[in-house]
Design a protein around this motif. Structure first.
Motif, PDB file in Angstrom:
ATOM      1  N   CYS A 124       0.807  -1.171  -0.235  1.00  0.00           N
ATOM      2  CA  CYS A 124       0.034  -0.516   0.046  1.00  0.00           C
ATOM      3  C   CYS A 124       0.642   1.389  -0.266  1.00  0.00           C
ATOM      4  O   CYS A 124       1.818   1.096   0.598  1.00  0.00           O
ATOM      5  N   PRO A 125       0.366   2.048  -0.999  1.00  0.00           N
ATOM      6  CA  PRO A 125       1.936   3.453  -1.242  1.00  0.00           C
ATOM      7  C   PRO A 125       1.790   4.448  -0.179  1.00  0.00           C
ATOM      8  O   PRO A 125       1.827   5.529  -0.190  1.00  0.00           O
ATOM      9  N   GLU A 126       0.420   3.864   1.446  1.00  0.00           N
ATOM     10  CA  GLU A 126       0.649   5.467   1.469  1.00  0.00           C
ATOM     11  C   GLU A 126       1.372   5.959   2.887  1.00  0.00           C
ATOM     12  O   GLU A 126       1.756   6.761   3.586  1.00  0.00           O
ATOM     13  N   VAL A 127       2.263   5.073   2.563  1.00  0.00           N
ATOM     14  CA  VAL A 127       4.016   5.555   4.038  1.00  0.00           C
ATOM     15  C   VAL A 127       4.631   5.753   2.521  1.00  0.00           C
ATOM     16  O   VAL A 127       5.846   5.077   1.576  1.00  0.00           O
ATOM     17  N   PRO A 128       5.120   7.253   2.667  1.00  0.00           N
ATOM     18  CA  PRO A 128       5.998   8.365   1.681  1.00  0.00           C
ATOM     19  C   PRO A 128       7.614   7.361   1.127  1.00  0.00           C
ATOM     20  O   PRO A 128       7.678   7.460   0.060  1.00  0.00           O
ATOM     21  N   VAL A 129       7.783   6.755   2.337  1.00  0.00           N
ATOM     22  CA  VAL A 129       8.861   6.301   1.548  1.00  0.00           C
ATOM     23  C   VAL A 129       9.281   4.681   0.938  1.00  0.00           C
ATOM     24  O   VAL A 129      10.041   5.341  -0.181  1.00  0.00           O
ATOM     25  N   GLN A 130       7.995   4.659   1.061  1.00  0.00           N
ATOM     26  CA  GLN A 130       8.419   3.527  -0.571  1.00  0.00           C
ATOM     27  C   GLN A 130       8.728   3.515  -1.614  1.00  0.00           C
ATOM     28  O   GLN A 130       8.813   3.235  -2.401  1.00  0.00           O
TER      29      GLN A 130
ATOM     30  N   MET B 136       7.331  -3.791   2.739  1.00  0.00           N
ATOM     31  CA  MET B 136       6.239  -3.658   3.371  1.00  0.00           C
ATOM     32  C   MET B 136       6.174  -3.012   4.150  1.00  0.00           C
ATOM     33  O   MET B 136       6.694  -2.673   5.210  1.00  0.00           O
ATOM     34  N   HIS B 137       4.191  -2.274   5.037  1.00  0.00           N
ATOM     35  CA  HIS B 137       4.417  -1.835   6.469  1.00  0.00           C
ATOM     36  C   HIS B 137       2.943  -2.217   7.370  1.00  0.00           C
ATOM     37  O   HIS B 137       2.575  -1.408   8.171  1.00  0.00           O
ATOM     38  N   SER B 138       2.830  -3.417   6.821  1.00  0.00           N
ATOM     39  CA  SER B 138       1.121  -3.618   7.130  1.00  0.00           C
ATOM     40  C   SER B 138       1.490  -5.180   7.023  1.00  0.00           C
ATOM     41  O   SER B 138       1.897  -5.988   6.313  1.00  0.00           O
ATOM     42  N   ASP B 139       0.082  -5.731   7.642  1.00  0.00           N
ATOM     43  CA  ASP B 139      -0.239  -7.010   7.694  1.00  0.00           C
ATOM     44  C   ASP B 139      -0.433  -7.297   6.398  1.00  0.00           C
ATOM     45  O   ASP B 139       0.179  -8.687   6.211  1.00  0.00           O
ATOM     46  N   ALA B 140      -1.096  -6.742   5.413  1.00  0.00           N
ATOM     47  CA  ALA B 140      -1.499  -7.458   3.999  1.00  0.00           C
ATOM     48  C   ALA B 140      -0.211  -7.732   3.555  1.00  0.00           C
ATOM     49  O   ALA B 140      -0.202  -8.645   2.327  1.00  0.00           O
TER      50      ALA B 140
ATOM     51  N   LYS C  60       5.842   2.404  10.927  1.00  0.00           N
ATOM     52  CA  LYS C  60       5.849   2.937  12.547  1.00  0.00           C
ATOM     53  C   LYS C  60       6.250   1.396  13.165  1.00  0.00           C
ATOM     54  O   LYS C  60       6.665   1.582  15.032  1.00  0.00           O
ATOM     55  N   ASN C  61       5.775   0.696  12.133  1.00  0.00           N
ATOM     56  CA  ASN C  61       5.703  -0.540  13.427  1.00  0.00           C
ATOM     57  C   ASN C  61       6.561  -2.102  13.124  1.00  0.00           C
ATOM     58  O   ASN C  61       6.692  -3.271  12.632  1.00  0.00           O
ATOM     59  N   ALA C  62       8.090  -1.517  12.610  1.00  0.00           N
ATOM     60  CA  ALA C  62       8.285  -1.873  11.579  1.00  0.00           C
ATOM     61  C   ALA C  62       9.273  -3.288  12.371  1.00  0.00           C
ATOM     62  O   ALA C  62       9.527  -4.440  12.104  1.00  0.00           O
ATOM     63  N   GLU C  63       9.952  -2.838  13.420  1.00  0.00           N
ATOM     64  CA  GLU C  63      10.114  -4.008  14.236  1.00  0.00           C
ATOM     65  C   GLU C  63       9.576  -5.302  14.596  1.00  0.00           C
ATOM     66  O   GLU C  63       9.962  -6.705  14.515  1.00  0.00           O
ATOM     67  N   ALA C  64       7.966  -4.694  15.217  1.00  0.00           N
ATOM     68  CA  ALA C  64       7.541  -6.052  15.177  1.00  0.00           C
ATOM     69  C   ALA C  64       6.976  -6.810  14.125  1.00  0.00           C
ATOM     70  O   ALA C  64       6.662  -8.360  13.837  1.00  0.00           O
ATOM     71  N   LEU C  65       6.551  -5.956  12.699  1.00  0.00           N
ATOM     72  CA  LEU C  65       5.982  -6.674  11.917  1.00  0.00           C
ATOM     73  C   LEU C  65       7.351  -7.605  11.326  1.00  0.00           C
ATOM     74  O   LEU C  65       7.068  -8.483  10.772  1.00  0.00           O
TER      75      LEU C  65
ATOM     76  N   LYS D  98      -6.424  -7.255   0.063  1.00  0.00           N
ATOM     77  CA  LYS D  98      -6.304  -6.571  -0.044  1.00  0.00           C
ATOM     78  C   LYS D  98      -4.800  -5.324  -0.008  1.00  0.00           C
ATOM     79  O   LYS D  98      -5.231  -5.008   1.168  1.00  0.00           O
ATOM     80  N   PRO D  99      -3.848  -4.687  -0.603  1.00  0.00           N
ATOM     81  CA  PRO D  99      -3.090  -4.672  -0.037  1.00  0.00           C
ATOM     82  C   PRO D  99      -2.802  -3.050   1.028  1.00  0.00           C
ATOM     83  O   PRO D  99      -2.210  -2.796   2.336  1.00  0.00           O
ATOM     84  N   CYS D 100      -4.537  -2.061   0.589  1.00  0.00           N
ATOM     85  CA  CYS D 100      -4.238  -1.381   1.479  1.00  0.00           C
ATOM     86  C   CYS D 100      -5.964  -1.606   2.326  1.00  0.00           C
ATOM     87  O   CYS D 100      -5.889  -0.298   3.368  1.00  0.00           O
ATOM     88  N   HIS D 101      -5.949  -2.579   2.228  1.00  0.00           N
ATOM     89  CA  HIS D 101      -7.162  -2.365   3.503  1.00  0.00           C
ATOM     90  C   HIS D 101      -7.615  -3.831   4.142  1.00  0.00           C
ATOM     91  O   HIS D 101      -8.743  -3.783   4.638  1.00  0.00           O
ATOM     92  N   GLY D 102      -6.032  -4.249   3.790  1.00  0.00           N
ATOM     93  CA  GLY D 102      -5.895  -5.895   5.086  1.00  0.00           C
ATOM     94  C   GLY D 102      -6.898  -7.282   4.336  1.00  0.00           C
ATOM     95  O   GLY D 102      -7.701  -7.364   3.026  1.00  0.00           O
TER      96      GLY D 102
END
Lengths: 149, 123
Positions: free
Chosen positions: A13-19, A86-90, A113-118, B68-72
């Protein structure tokens, strides 16, 4: 050494700018070393990339992420190396999928923000590049620069 | 957009983690099957997931994870006897394969049958 070898960059997901910054940087770096680079992402992520690089100076090959997964499963294409951002579970779920379907050497590029836990929750075969970076790309860039291919 | 989104579906869980979605399927299905990431369902959807990827059967409904990448991760349910039959067939194939492997191993371990008690003690 890397001439003709294929690299895949998987955007989450492109919401985190560094990606986006790191995808353009890494594509450029790999291409300079002779890699044939493809960048995969959602429609939104690919649009962001194309607007940032309107003449495809840095990124020539982009592909829809879900279509690419189908092509890899059907063995129409594969890669020598894959960087999954990646920055999220998805995002992690997509990386795990590439770990299972592709023969590529997989790097899990974990940020946010949660890089270490992820990063700690990754239990599939992958080399981890983890940096708690959201706006400043340098912590992630410094770690990516240390990767030896 | 995958064909799955154009079908008649139910959403059982929305915007959750993959682990929670897997647990939901395991707890709320009559039958649970595990497939590899990339398992194809319907016309063009390849399952995204962290192994073991659970798929469930509840009556005529097939429960599966949709990411979905942005929605989980979502747990979707679609009525499809055809896909359920394919899931069961896939499981039967896996069992057949594991039995074949186990059968060969068993054969290699067993060796010739002893002809007397003395032979057994030698072993």
């Amino acid at each position: 050494m890397s001439e003709g070898k294929r690299a895949l960059l998987v955007m989450g997901c492109p919401e985190v700018p560094v990606q986006m910054s790191m995808v353009i940087y890494l594509t450029h770096k790999l291409k300079k070393s002779g890699w044939d680079v493809t960048v995969a992402g959602t429609d939104a992520a690919v649009k962001l990339l194309k607007v940032a690089d309107p003449e495809s100076y840095y990124v020539q090959k982009t592909v829809d992420l879900d279509e690419l997964i189908g092509d890899v499963v059907e063995k129409k294409i594969d890669f020598d190396v894959c960087f999954a951002f990646m920055h999220s579970d998805a995002g992690m779920t997509y990386a795990a999928t590439f770990s299972a379907i592709s023969k590529a050497r997989l790097f899990a590029v974990v940020f946010g923000k949660n890089a270490e836990a992820l990063g700690e929750s990754i239990d599939f075969p992958a080399e981890k590049i983890v940096a708690k970076a959201t706006h400043n790309p340098n912590p992630l860039k410094n770690k990516i620069d240390k990767v030896a291919l | 957009m995958s064909c799955v989104e154009q079908m008649k579906y139910k959403l059982h869980l929305e915007r959750t983690s993959f682990k929670e979605a897997r647990e939901y399927i395991e707890k709320n299905s009559d039958e649970v099957y595990y497939v590899d990431p990339g398992y194809k369902i319907f016309k063009d959807y390849y399952i995204i997931g962290v192994p073991p990827v659970a798929m469930g059967v509840r009556g005529t409904e097939m429960l599966f994870t949709y990411v979905k990448p942005c929605h989980g991760t979502f747990v979707m349910g679609i009525d499809s006897e055809e896909e359920i039959a394919r899931l069961r067939e896939n499981e039967n194939e896996k069992i057949k394969k594991s039995l074949k492997l186990g059968g060969l191993k068993g054969k290699a371990d067993s060796g010739p049958a002893p002809t007397s008690f003395a032979d057994m003690y030698k072993k």
